[in-house]
Scaffold this motif. Structure first.
Motif, short mmCIF file in Angstrom:
data_model
loop_
_atom_site.label_atom_id
_atom_site.label_comp_id
_atom_site.label_asym_id
_atom_site.label_seq_id
_atom_site.Cartn_x
_atom_site.Cartn_y
_atom_site.Cartn_z
N GLY A 1 0.65 -1.39 0.34
CA GLY A 1 0.00 -0.04 -0.09
C GLY A 1 0.46 1.08 -0.15
O GLY A 1 0.16 2.46 0.36
N ASN B 1 4.61 -0.14 -5.55
CA ASN B 1 3.55 -0.85 -5.53
C ASN B 1 2.94 -1.86 -5.11
O ASN B 1 2.41 -2.24 -6.17
CB ASN B 1 2.71 0.89 -5.96
N SER C 1 -0.66 -4.06 -3.79
CA SER C 1 -1.93 -4.17 -3.69
C SER C 1 -2.24 -5.41 -3.33
O SER C 1 -1.56 -6.11 -3.67
CB SER C 1 -2.93 -2.73 -4.42
N TYR D 1 -0.99 -10.62 -4.58
CA TYR D 1 -1.37 -9.15 -5.32
C TYR D 1 -0.53 -8.91 -6.29
O TYR D 1 -0.51 -10.04 -7.10
CB TYR D 1 0.32 -8.72 -4.14
#
Length: 379
Positions: free
Chosen positions: A82, A102, A104, A114
């Protein structure tokens, strides 16, 4: 109307994303690999899908990557989820390079996974902004520390001459006071007294300056050695070294955390790494090796080592290398290692250099204090 969930359309959108995009499952197995990821890492999707994401990370990260994923699945602790951050990645050709990452969470239907979005650090001005900001912060810290080391050195060097001036002036004053027939004796004694008191006052001011520079406790926090090494290495490799330097690590997963000011600790590593890069860069031709390792010394400290395969340090200057204004570089000021020494010793640690038994160049080593109590366990 087209079915926007159709696999062909999803694949087109996936490859149109202007960042390298990688999808993995909870075990770290790559499920999808975009065209930009192919260009960034040198793998084709056909070659990489089905393999563990650890193949795209440096060896010291790959060894522990599965445990990081398992820890997140078990505890929900977010170490890289995140938030944008700079990490080291590994190309198919074998060299490491910094990327902005990045990650998530992603629902893969019947299981968790992910998605990671990556872009190389060092492309456009926008991509370099965060790296430049971090480098500017380190440069500012270096300038401040350099001035502190300079002030301390000046205070030390001037203290003895000022003491001598005060002593000689007082001695001369004593001699003049015994000369009853000395014309203007009282005026001379007044001037000599002023000289002596001003020399003493200057010495006291220098003592206060030196105490001020050395005083003041840094803002410390528990820090993982692996993260300090990773961040400092990513910054140090930005300016063109990634194609000529191969950096290997040996940072044990269970290494205790250290209690330091993160920026100061990174400054020490940054300085030592850039010195190592310059040392091996002077050895012409080919790719060169830098080896970073760490170990628990067993006495409340962690020792970090930075080894290179450069020409090494001549024995005649090794003992004085950490003093201000001593340098092995033709254009160097000789304050970088003095800064490192000042930072390390402010934590009660030690810093030194010897011959590397692994790479046969220089091997710098320094210690940082372990976080006391249970918090210090585990890296």
């Amino acid at each position: 109307m087209a079915d926007l969930a159709a696999p062909a359309i999803v694949a087109q959108v996936f490859d149109a994303v202007p960042l390298a995009t990688i999808i993995i499952d909870q075990q770290g197995i790559i499920q999808a690999f975009s065209k930009r990821a192919e260009q960034m890492f040198g793998y084709s999707a056909a070659d990489i899908v089905g393999k563990n994401i650890a193949v795209l990370t440096p060896p010291h990260v790959a060894a522990h990557h599965d445990s990081y994923l398992a820890n997140h699945a078990r505890t929900g602790e977010r170490r890289i989820i995140g938030a944008n951050r700079i990490e080291m990645a590994r190309h198919h050709a074998g060299h490491n390079f910094p990327v902005e990452l990045n990650v998530s969470p992603l629902n893969l239907g019947d299981r968790a996974g992910y998605v990671g979005f990556l872009r190389p650090v060092g492309g456009s001005d926008l991509q370099q902004r965060e790296a430049r900001s971090m480098l500017a912060e380190l440069a500012q810290a270096s300038r401040v520390s350099a001035m502190g080391a300079l002030a301390t050195a000046i205070a030390h060097e001037l203290n003895q001459p000022l003491t001598n001036i005060a002593n000689f002036t007082q001695g001369l004053s004593n001699l003049v006071s015994k000369q009853d027939e000395f014309k203007g004796r009282d005026e001379v004694l007044r001037i000599l007294g002023n000289c002596s008191s001003q020399a003493v006052r200057a010495g006291q001011l220098l003592h206060r300056l030196r105490d001020f520079v050395k005083g003041g406790q840094p803002v410390t926090e528990p820090s993982r050695v692996s993260e300090l090494v990773r961040d400092a290495a990513a910054l140090a490799m930005i300016n063109g070294y990634k194609r000529t330097i191969h950096m290997a690590h040996d940072i044990p997963a269970d290494l205790p955390m250290v209690d330091v000011d993160r920026l100061q600790a990174q400054q020490v590593l940054f300085n030592l790494l850039r010195n190592a890069f310059e040392a091996v860069d002077a050895e012409h031709g080919g790719r060169h090796e830098i080896f970073i390792s760490a170990r628990d010394t067993g006495d409340g400290f962690v020792q970090i080592n930075v080894e290179d395969e450069g020409p090494g340090i001549a024995q005649e200057i090794a003992d004085s290398l950490f003093e201000s204004f001593v340098t092995t570089k033709g254009g160097g000021m000789g304050v970088g290692l003095a800064i490192c020494k000042q930072i390390v010793e402010s934590y009660g640690g030690r810093i030194g250099v010897e011959q590397s038994s692994n790479l046969h160049g220089a091997a710098f080593h320094f210690t940082l204090p372990i976080v006391p109590g249970p918090t210090g366990a585990g890296d």
